[in-house]
Design an enzyme around this catalytic site. Structure first.
Site, PDB file in Angstrom:
ATOM      1  CE1 TYR A  60      37.750  37.028  36.253  1.00 31.43           C
ATOM      2  CE2 TYR A  60      38.796  38.708  34.973  1.00 31.43           C
ATOM      3  CZ  TYR A  60      38.094  38.319  36.080  1.00 31.43           C
ATOM      4  OH  TYR A  60      38.176  39.207  37.203  1.00 31.43           O
ATOM      5  CB  THR A  61      36.359  33.209  28.953  1.00 33.52           C
ATOM      6  OG1 THR A  61      37.457  34.088  28.596  1.00 33.52           O
ATOM      7  CG2 THR A  61      35.309  34.036  29.026  1.00 33.52           C
TER       8      THR A  61
END
Length: 371
Positions: A60-61
């Site tokens: 994630y990110t």
């Protein structure tokens, strides 16, 4: 129900809130998401409401989600209170096949990175993120068991795998007295109910609580999208990516579901998103529902989804409008065939007849009472 009612996750003693905070939106490294100040405000609001399980992944990110979450937990001094859940599978070094996938080498690499970014010496719930089609279930289970024994993780689970793979993994763990898998993380919503054929009954039978991702159908059930000549229109990511593999939500079937959801929401006097979340949270085998947001107001709205009950008649309308197709061989297991099998007497249970998990409610700080 409320966020301070905690359900046991699968066949374990781990208590989790009915709504989990999803942090895929923490950080704007992907060009969308929540900046650090907004992410911290959502983190604080979730904890203040009584929530305790927070979901992230090393993907994630680009790792920013884990880094922000680790900082927030450390600054708030709530490490023992929260249940940190993160995932591995996706490649961190393009060109190096062993820096991704679900083999032992990558799992051991990935867990060290997550521990460092999360600023902790243990992970409460560690999940295989996505089936890689090649790693034997036995290798995954033995590696996760080693991590439990080493104290680096407390519990393990699987996300986005075939039902047969999850069954094999859990059966192998049971047969060899290894740490059992307590969680299945899967997509589940009014527009995506296919897990009801295999995963829900399997999870109940084998002791794996389901945590549902994308309970709003990637935003379709929030009410911010409307049919258009192009299929659908609205403010949000879905309008930009619809049509891509796995993101095609603008279909005639789904618009019919949205229409019924809107009618039910109006009858209840509640936002569509809250009704959709409530429906998922009260389905059999579901232990927790992952809610994410990019704005604090969105999170506040989502956190109110447990404050009411959907009456039987309105739930029936939602169930009928969203009922998935029943492909072979599942139509064999319906009432007609089962009645013939049992000599005209209806016996046994369908997946929808299973009772929800047992839960405990916080009577006071640190105190739990069986409800």
């Amino acid at each position: 129900m409320s966020l301070d009612s905690y359900y046991t996750l699968g066949r374990s003693g781990l208590r989790v809130s009915r709504l989990a905070l999803g942090t895929m939106t923490f950080g704007d490294n992907w060009g969308w998401g929540a900046a650090e100040d907004t992410a911290r405000a959502m983190f604080d609001r979730y904890l203040a409401a009584g929530g305790n399980i927070i979901d992230t992944a090393d993907l994630y990110t680009e790792g920013a989600s884990e880094e922000l979450l680790g900082r927030f937990v450390e600054d708030a001094g709530v490490r023992d209170r929260v249940v940190l859940s993160t995932k591995f599978s996706y490649n961190a070094q393009p060109g190096n096949p062993n820096a991704g996938g679900n083999g032992r080498k990558n799992i051991l690499r990935a867990v060290e990175g997550s521990l460092r970014r999360l600023r902790t010496d243990y992970i409460d719930l560690y999940l295989l993120h996505t089936w890689d089609r090649i790693t034997p279930a036995e290798e995954v289970v033995r590696t996760l068991d080693d991590l439990v024994r080493a104290g680096k993780i407390r519990y393990a689970g699987l996300s986005d795998v075939p039902a047969w793979y999850a069954s094999r993994a859990q059966t192998f763990a049971e047969a060899h007295a290894l740490s059992p898998l307590v969680n299945l993380q899967l997509e589940y919503s009014l527009v995506e109910r296919n897990l009801e054929h295999e995963f829900a009954p399997m999870a109940l039978e084998l002791g794996m609580g389901i945590t549902a991702w994308s309970p709003l159908g990637m935003g379709l059930l929030s009410g911010k999208y409307k049919p258009s000549e192009a299929g659908g229109a609205g403010e949000g990511r879905l309008a930009k990516v619809s049509g891509l593999p796995g993101f095609d939500r603008f279909t005639e079937r789904n618009w019919r579901i949205v229409a019924v959801l809107e009618e039910v929401a109006q009858a209840l006097g509640k936002p569509m998103a809250q009704v959709a979340l409530n429906w998922v949270a009260t389905q059999p085998a579901v232990a927790s529902v992952i809610v994410g947001a990019t704005k604090l107001a969105q999170l506040d709205d989502n956190l109110s989804a447990l404050s009411f009950e959907i009456p039987t008649e309105l739930r029936k309308r939602l169930n009928e409008a969203s009922a998935p197709d029943t492909p072979f061989p599942y139509w064999f297991f319906g009432d007609t065939q089962q009645t013939r099998i049992h000599g005209g007497v209806s016996v046994g249970s369908k997946p929808a007849d299973y009772a929800p998990p047992v839960y405990v409610k916080a009577e006071s700080v640190g105190g739990f009472k069986a409800d």
